[in-house]
Design a protein around this motif. Structure first.
Motif, short mmCIF file in Angstrom:
data_model
loop_
_atom_site.label_atom_id
_atom_site.label_comp_id
_atom_site.label_asym_id
_atom_site.label_seq_id
_atom_site.Cartn_x
_atom_site.Cartn_y
_atom_site.Cartn_z
N MET A 1 0.74 -1.09 -0.03
CA MET A 1 0.08 -0.06 -0.26
C MET A 1 0.84 1.03 0.03
N LYS A 2 1.92 1.24 0.74
CA LYS A 2 2.95 2.36 0.96
C LYS A 2 3.50 2.63 -0.68
N ILE A 3 3.76 1.56 -1.44
CA ILE A 3 4.31 1.79 -2.81
C ILE A 3 3.35 2.40 -3.77
N LEU A 4 2.04 1.93 -3.38
CA LEU A 4 0.93 2.45 -4.34
C LEU A 4 0.85 3.93 -4.21
N VAL A 7 4.12 5.87 -5.42
CA VAL A 7 3.98 5.84 -7.03
C VAL A 7 3.02 7.23 -7.08
N LEU A 8 1.75 7.14 -6.46
CA LEU A 8 0.76 8.00 -6.93
C LEU A 8 1.23 9.63 -6.56
N PHE A 9 2.00 9.73 -5.39
CA PHE A 9 2.39 11.31 -5.15
C PHE A 9 3.44 11.32 -6.04
N PHE A 10 4.33 10.59 -6.64
CA PHE A 10 5.20 10.94 -7.54
C PHE A 10 4.56 11.35 -8.70
N GLN A 16 2.04 17.75 -11.80
CA GLN A 16 2.06 19.34 -11.32
C GLN A 16 3.21 20.06 -12.09
N ALA A 17 4.41 19.26 -12.06
CA ALA A 17 5.59 20.12 -12.52
C ALA A 17 5.33 20.42 -13.85
N GLN A 18 4.68 19.50 -14.77
CA GLN A 18 4.25 19.59 -16.31
C GLN A 18 3.25 20.91 -16.40
N LEU A 19 2.31 20.65 -15.43
CA LEU A 19 1.15 21.79 -15.51
C LEU A 19 1.85 23.16 -15.24
N TRP A 20 2.77 23.39 -14.45
CA TRP A 20 3.32 24.59 -14.00
C TRP A 20 4.37 25.04 -14.88
N PHE A 21 5.36 24.19 -15.25
CA PHE A 21 6.46 24.50 -15.64
C PHE A 21 6.98 23.98 -17.16
N GLY A 22 6.14 23.24 -17.74
CA GLY A 22 6.04 22.47 -18.87
C GLY A 22 5.95 23.37 -19.90
N SER A 23 6.23 23.00 -21.27
CA SER A 23 6.37 23.66 -22.39
C SER A 23 4.85 24.19 -22.73
#
Length: 98
Positions: A1-4, A7-10, A16-23
């Motif tokens: 469960m911790k792995i899932l 992975v979801l947090f990652f 979020q990084a792509q949403l804010w800083f992506g092309s």
């Protein structure tokens, strides 16, 4: 469960990084909106200038008085039979002494 959860947090962080800083992100959108607004203002200024020039061309094509006035003021044209008087202002340093 911790792995899932990890992975979801990652995935959340990556998305979020792509949403804010992506092309195609939010910062790129804001930059494009500022650029678009600047170009819109410039286009409006050029449109108004073009309208003024179009009105001036139309006036010059239709009226000989406007064309004559422009030739006289900008090019110094004189009609036949007219006398031209040039008034030269007196220069205080070259006036004759009594």
């Amino acid at each position: 469960m911790k792995i899932l959860a990890s992975v979801l947090f990652f995935l959340l962080i990556v998305l979020q990084a792509q949403l804010w800083f992506g092309s195609h992100g939010v910062f790129q959108l804001w930059s494009l909106q500022r650029t678009t607004e600047g170009l819109r203002v410039k286009n409006n200024d050029l449109t108004h200038r073009n309208e003024r020039l179009h009105a001036e061309v139309k006036e010059l094509r239709q009226g000989k008085e406007a064309l004559e006035e422009r030739a006289r003021s900008h090019l110094g044209f004189i009609k036949d039979g007219e006398k031209f008087y040039r008034i030269i202002p007196a220069n205080p340093t070259t006036e004759s002494s009594p």
